[in-house]
Design a protein around this motif. Structure first.
Motif: not given
Length: 195
Positions: A97-105, A175-177, A190-195
């Motif tokens: 999950t890339v946090n904080g993108i796609g607002s308005g969708l 970067g790896g987990l 479950a991996f996340t990127l961003g704020d």
């Protein structure tokens, strides 16, 4: 014309001189040597040799056949064992999950990484390396969908080679987990990127 005159004018036909042939003297026949008697059976060099199989007892032939059969079954078993080890690979799945993108969708709408996350999109590579850093499997991100948190991308990685103490899962160059084999086998990562 009188007969004697006729004879004078027609001389008697000449006869061929008689040739005297002297018989060629044939040499006297030599004393014949006795012919050796033929054997009762032909020489062994002229008799085709019997098959080696025909000289063996039935029990010996059966024992040889059983040995060959066991060897074939063993070879097949070994081949299947080796093939089976390749089938023992496992799969994992999860989401990024890339946090904080796609607002308005709206929730469930397709989305993509934007701005600093433009490399995160449908088809981005997901790689799995073992403890030695060797690439053992790879997959790719699926189509992103908008969630409450941001843009979520599902992924599946198949054919992961088992046996490493740990694995590193990396999406793109982010970067790896590190995960254990059990964690990878369980899936649902479950991996996340961003704020």
């Amino acid at each position: 014309m009188s007969v004697p005159e006729q004879q004078a004018h027609n001389p008697a036909p000449a006869t061929a001189p008689e040739t005297v042939h002297e018989a060629a003297e044939a040499p006297a026949p030599a004393a014949a040597e006795p012919v050796p008697a033929l054997p009762d059976h032909p020489p062994t060099s002229l008799v085709p040799s019997a098959s080696r199989w025909s000289r063996l007892s039935r029990g010996t032939v059966l024992a040889i056949g059983a040995g060959i059969g066991a060897a074939v079954v063993g070879a097949c078993w070994a081949g299947l064992s080796l093939a089976g080890s390749a089938e023992e690979t496992f799969s994992t799945d999860g989401t990024l999950t890339v946090n904080g993108i796609g607002s308005g969708l709206d929730s469930g709408d397709p989305c993509s990484g934007t701005d600093g996350y433009s490399d995160i999109d449908f088809g981005t590579q997901v790689s799995v390396t073992d403890a030695a850093g060797t690439l053992v499997a790879k997959g790719s991100l699926g189509l992103g969908k908008e969630t409450e948190l941001g843009c979520e991308f599902p992924f599946t990685v198949d054919d992961i080679t088992p046996g490493s103490k740990f694995y590193t899962v990396e999406v793109s160059h982010r970067g790896g987990l590190t995960q254990t084999e059990d964690e990878l086998r369980a899936g649902g990562l479950a991996f996340t990127l961003g704020d």
